[in-house]
Design an enzyme around this catalytic site. Structure first.
Site, PDB file in Angstrom:
ATOM      1  N   ARG A  32       0.841  -1.203   0.000  1.00 37.74           N
ATOM      2  CA  ARG A  32       0.000   0.000   0.000  1.00 37.74           C
ATOM      3  C   ARG A  32       0.874   1.251   0.000  1.00 37.74           C
ATOM      4  O   ARG A  32       1.880   1.308   0.713  1.00 37.74           O
ATOM      5  CB  ARG A  32      -0.932  -0.002   1.217  1.00 37.74           C
ATOM      6  CG  ARG A  32      -1.881  -1.170   1.175  1.00 37.74           C
ATOM      7  CD  ARG A  32      -3.052  -1.069   2.127  1.00 37.74           C
ATOM      8  NE  ARG A  32      -3.670  -2.393   2.235  1.00 37.74           N
ATOM      9  CZ  ARG A  32      -4.480  -2.923   1.318  1.00 37.74           C
ATOM     10  NH1 ARG A  32      -4.798  -2.235   0.227  1.00 37.74           N
ATOM     11  NH2 ARG A  32      -4.980  -4.141   1.466  1.00 37.74           N
ATOM     12  N   ILE A  34       2.168   4.792   0.892  1.00 40.23           N
ATOM     13  CA  ILE A  34       2.198   5.455   2.202  1.00 40.23           C
ATOM     14  C   ILE A  34       1.416   6.765   2.192  1.00 40.23           C
ATOM     15  O   ILE A  34       0.986   7.245   3.249  1.00 40.23           O
ATOM     16  CB  ILE A  34       3.668   5.687   2.639  1.00 40.23           C
ATOM     17  CG1 ILE A  34       3.771   5.822   4.134  1.00 40.23           C
ATOM     18  CG2 ILE A  34       4.287   6.867   1.908  1.00 40.23           C
ATOM     19  CD1 ILE A  34       5.197   5.716   4.654  1.00 40.23           C
ATOM     20  N   ASN A  90       4.791   6.384 -13.791  1.00 35.92           N
ATOM     21  CA  ASN A  90       5.371   7.696 -14.036  1.00 35.92           C
ATOM     22  C   ASN A  90       6.823   7.532 -14.471  1.00 35.92           C
ATOM     23  O   ASN A  90       7.536   6.686 -13.929  1.00 35.92           O
ATOM     24  CB  ASN A  90       5.311   8.538 -12.760  1.00 35.92           C
ATOM     25  CG  ASN A  90       3.881   8.835 -12.331  1.00 35.92           C
ATOM     26  OD1 ASN A  90       3.011   9.046 -13.177  1.00 35.92           O
ATOM     27  ND2 ASN A  90       3.627   8.846 -11.035  1.00 35.92           N
ATOM     28  N   HIS A 103       7.840   1.204 -10.863  1.00 36.47           N
ATOM     29  CA  HIS A 103       6.673   0.789 -10.086  1.00 36.47           C
ATOM     30  C   HIS A 103       5.402   1.115 -10.842  1.00 36.47           C
ATOM     31  O   HIS A 103       5.324   2.083 -11.598  1.00 36.47           O
ATOM     32  CB  HIS A 103       6.650   1.445  -8.700  1.00 36.47           C
ATOM     33  CG  HIS A 103       6.841   2.930  -8.717  1.00 36.47           C
ATOM     34  ND1 HIS A 103       8.070   3.524  -8.882  1.00 36.47           N
ATOM     35  CD2 HIS A 103       5.937   3.934  -8.595  1.00 36.47           C
ATOM     36  CE1 HIS A 103       7.924   4.841  -8.850  1.00 36.47           C
ATOM     37  NE2 HIS A 103       6.638   5.120  -8.691  1.00 36.47           N
TER      38      HIS A 103
END
Ligand code: AMP
Length: 117
Positions: A32, A34, A90, A103
């Site tokens: 998850r 942060i 991104n 990621h």
């Protein structure tokens, strides 16, 4: 593992920094975010150190496909697959990349807008 990698995700992969893990396999982990920007915000990262999308090679094709497949499994498991979600990678400054370890963002739980900001 090639990680003596300095990024925060390298430290998460090494176990030096904790995370709320939702998936792990031999090629990637997911945890998850942060600082979530949606009710569901999960990151899928390869174990292999690849800084940006620009650094992908042909040999990474199946790895990237795997990251997307894992994202779909997580969305289904967490119950927002049918409502829908957004997958984002991104790249570099204009893409808004902050962590230079590849990621995939999974964003769900609300209506996304287009165009993105
Ligand atoms: P990006 O801007 O695409 O590089 O996204 C990096 C993401 O990593 C951001 O959404 C951050 O909130 C997230 N992030 C940074 N540090 C951590 C951490 N320790 N645990 C979980 N997510 C993090």
């Amino acid at each position: 593992m090639t990680e003596k990698e300095e990024t925060i995700f390298g430290k998460i992969l090494c176990g030096d920094v904790p995370c709320e893990k939702v998936w792990q396999d031999d090629r990637c982990i997911a945890f998850r975010d942060i600082a979530p920007v949606a009710p569901r915000h999960i990151l899928v990262i390869p174990r292999k150190y690849i800084p940006t999308v620009n650094d992908l090679t042909e040999a990474d094709e199946s790895l990237v496909g795997h990251l997307i497949w894992v994202a779909a499994q997580i969305a289904r498991r967490e119950g927002f697959a049918d409502d829908g979600y957004r997958l984002v990678m991104n790249c570099n400054k204009h893409g808004g990349q902050a962590v230079y370890h590849l990621h995939l963002h999974i964003l769900g739980g609300r209506q996304m807008e287009w165009p993105p900001g």
